[in-house]
Design an enzyme around this catalytic site. Structure first.
Site, PDB file in Angstrom:
ATOM      1  N   HIS A 176      70.188 -41.500  34.651  1.00 34.16           N
ATOM      2  CA  HIS A 176      70.600 -40.969  33.345  1.00 34.16           C
ATOM      3  C   HIS A 176      71.652 -41.880  32.703  1.00 34.16           C
ATOM      4  O   HIS A 176      71.635 -42.115  31.503  1.00 34.16           O
ATOM      5  CB  HIS A 176      71.198 -39.577  33.506  1.00 34.16           C
ATOM      6  CG  HIS A 176      70.252 -38.549  34.047  1.00 34.16           C
ATOM      7  ND1 HIS A 176      70.364 -38.017  35.313  1.00 34.16           N
ATOM      8  CD2 HIS A 176      69.173 -37.936  33.493  1.00 34.16           C
ATOM      9  CE1 HIS A 176      69.408 -37.118  35.509  1.00 34.16           C
ATOM     10  NE2 HIS A 176      68.661 -37.054  34.429  1.00 34.16           N
ATOM     11  N   LYS A 205      60.699 -43.559  34.267  1.00 37.78           N
ATOM     12  CA  LYS A 205      60.456 -42.742  35.458  1.00 37.78           C
ATOM     13  C   LYS A 205      59.407 -41.654  35.190  1.00 37.78           C
ATOM     14  O   LYS A 205      58.553 -41.384  36.015  1.00 37.78           O
ATOM     15  CB  LYS A 205      61.785 -42.127  35.896  1.00 37.78           C
ATOM     16  CG  LYS A 205      61.713 -40.913  36.788  1.00 37.78           C
ATOM     17  CD  LYS A 205      61.327 -41.285  38.181  1.00 37.78           C
ATOM     18  CE  LYS A 205      61.525 -40.176  39.195  1.00 37.78           C
ATOM     19  NZ  LYS A 205      60.970 -38.900  38.820  1.00 37.78           N
TER      20      LYS A 205
HETATM   21  P1  AMP Z   1      65.662 -35.214  33.424  1.00 36.72           P
HETATM   22  O1  AMP Z   1      67.103 -34.823  33.398  1.00 36.72           O
HETATM   23  O2  AMP Z   1      65.085 -35.336  34.789  1.00 36.72           O
HETATM   24  O3  AMP Z   1      64.830 -34.396  32.476  1.00 36.72           O
HETATM   25  O4  AMP Z   1      65.606 -36.688  32.859  1.00 36.72           O
HETATM   26  C1  AMP Z   1      66.234 -37.023  31.642  1.00 36.72           C
HETATM   27  C2  AMP Z   1      65.872 -38.427  31.287  1.00 36.72           C
HETATM   28  O5  AMP Z   1      66.300 -39.307  32.319  1.00 36.72           O
HETATM   29  C3  AMP Z   1      64.355 -38.642  31.137  1.00 36.72           C
HETATM   30  O6  AMP Z   1      64.133 -39.523  30.054  1.00 36.72           O
HETATM   31  C4  AMP Z   1      63.990 -39.282  32.448  1.00 36.72           C
HETATM   32  O7  AMP Z   1      62.842 -40.089  32.376  1.00 36.72           O
HETATM   33  C5  AMP Z   1      65.222 -40.106  32.715  1.00 36.72           C
HETATM   34  N1  AMP Z   1      65.314 -40.453  34.136  1.00 36.72           N
HETATM   35  C6  AMP Z   1      65.267 -39.601  35.191  1.00 36.72           C
HETATM   36  N2  AMP Z   1      65.324 -40.285  36.348  1.00 36.72           N
HETATM   37  C7  AMP Z   1      65.392 -41.602  36.018  1.00 36.72           C
HETATM   38  C8  AMP Z   1      65.474 -42.817  36.767  1.00 36.72           C
HETATM   39  N3  AMP Z   1      65.464 -42.815  38.093  1.00 36.72           N
HETATM   40  N4  AMP Z   1      65.527 -43.980  36.074  1.00 36.72           N
HETATM   41  C9  AMP Z   1      65.509 -43.996  34.726  1.00 36.72           C
HETATM   42  N5  AMP Z   1      65.450 -42.887  33.968  1.00 36.72           N
HETATM   43  C10 AMP Z   1      65.391 -41.707  34.603  1.00 36.72           C
END
Ligand code: AMP
Length: 278
Positions: free
Chosen positions: A34, A146
């Site tokens: 994030h 991701k």
């Molecule tokens: P989430 O909180 O899991 O809904 O993710 C929020 C954002 O962070 C989304 O755009 C995800 O794709 C991104 N994200 C989650 N994990 C990763 C990671 N390991 N590397 C890059 N972006 C990520």
């Protein structure tokens, strides 16, 4: 950093941010992935906002929603330290009217894979992201590669609904052993955590092999079998057209992506890999 918890506070805060705004939508439980999005947002715009909202509309299993990690205090501290100007932290009541009737439905890239495994998931994602874009009046929105299919779904929503926002993708941030960072990794047992990077190893190796252009199944069937043998519940490991998510029998000239979902204990691991040389 301003913390807004309802729309009135958000609008007031937004009025005090005169430059372009990049938004990082998240569900909290923040990790280095994030924060890489926040860093990219800082380069892309004059101000940075991050939202923290565990969106009930995109969860298909009530148990998954109930156990989703919530670490708001640490998240806000991490966002402030990363240089965020605004945190948008609505609760479900601030986000959804009890009699809400409009949603954003996406076909095409939302079909198959996560769309098939989690019916209604992308309706929830597309609806909340559309609302976040409009609520924040953001110029740029930053998403992680991701969640590859999610990124394609969001791109399609923005294009098809003429939402005036640029979508900025950020490469997946990984642990040293290759495991893609995820808020759900904390639910892996010690044994599962030790096994988990095998998915990334198989994915990178398969992507490398698929670059040569041979039949995808020749590479993917043995990789699935090795993962299953090791203890993964492989849901899919498939070569797709990168933008449309249409399955491919082999790589062609257009960009392709290798996408995977596999269960390890109670955790569903999602990952994806570029095809080298494209
Ligand atoms: P989430 O909180 O899991 O809904 O993710 C929020 C954002 O962070 C989304 O755009 C995800 O794709 C991104 N994200 C989650 N994990 C990763 C990671 N390991 N590397 C890059 N972006 C990520």
């Amino acid at each position: 950093m301003i913390v807004a918890r309802d729309l009135a506070a958000l609008r007031q805060a937004r009025a005090r941010l005169p430059r372009t705004l990049a938004l990082v939508p998240t569900m909290g439980a923040l990790h280095a992935g994030h924060l890489a999005l926040v860093a990219a947002a800082r380069v892309a715009a004059g101000h940075v906002a991050a939202s923290i909202f565990v969106n009930p509309l995109q969860f298909t299993a009530a148990a998954d929603l109930a156990r989703y990690p919530r670490t708001e205090e640490e998240d806000l501290a991490a966002l402030e330290a990363a240089g965020c100007d605004l945190a948008w932290v609505p609760d479900a009541e601030a986000m959804y009217a009890p009699d809400r009737a409009a949603t954003v439905d996406v076909a095409g890239p939302a079909e198959g894979f996560e769309g098939a495994a989690r019916p209604g998931h992308f309706r929830g994602v597309a609806t909340v992201c559309t609302k976040l874009f409009l609520q924040c009046r953001a110029d740029v929105a930053v998403f992680g590669e991701k969640d590859w299919q999610q990124l394609q779904v969001i791109r399609r929503v923005v294009r098809d609904l003429d939402i005036p926002i640029a979508i900025l993708p950020v490469p997946t941030v990984r642990e040293e052993d290759g495991l893609a960072l995820s808020s759900r990794n904390r639910f892996l047992t010690r044994e599962e955590r030790a096994l988990a990077p095998m998915l990334a190893r198989e994915g990178f190796a398969a992507a490398e092999a698929l670059a040569a252009g041979g039949p995808a199944e020749t590479t993917l069937a043995p990789a699935r079998a090795r993962l299953a043998e090791a203890g993964f519940g492989v849901e899919y490991l498939a070569l797709v057209e990168a933008g449309t998510m249409r399955p491919l029998g082999r790589r062609g000239d257009a960009p392709a992506r290798l996408v995977a979902a596999a269960r390890l204990g109670s955790v569903r691991l999602l990952d994806n890999w570029a095809i080298p040389g494209q």
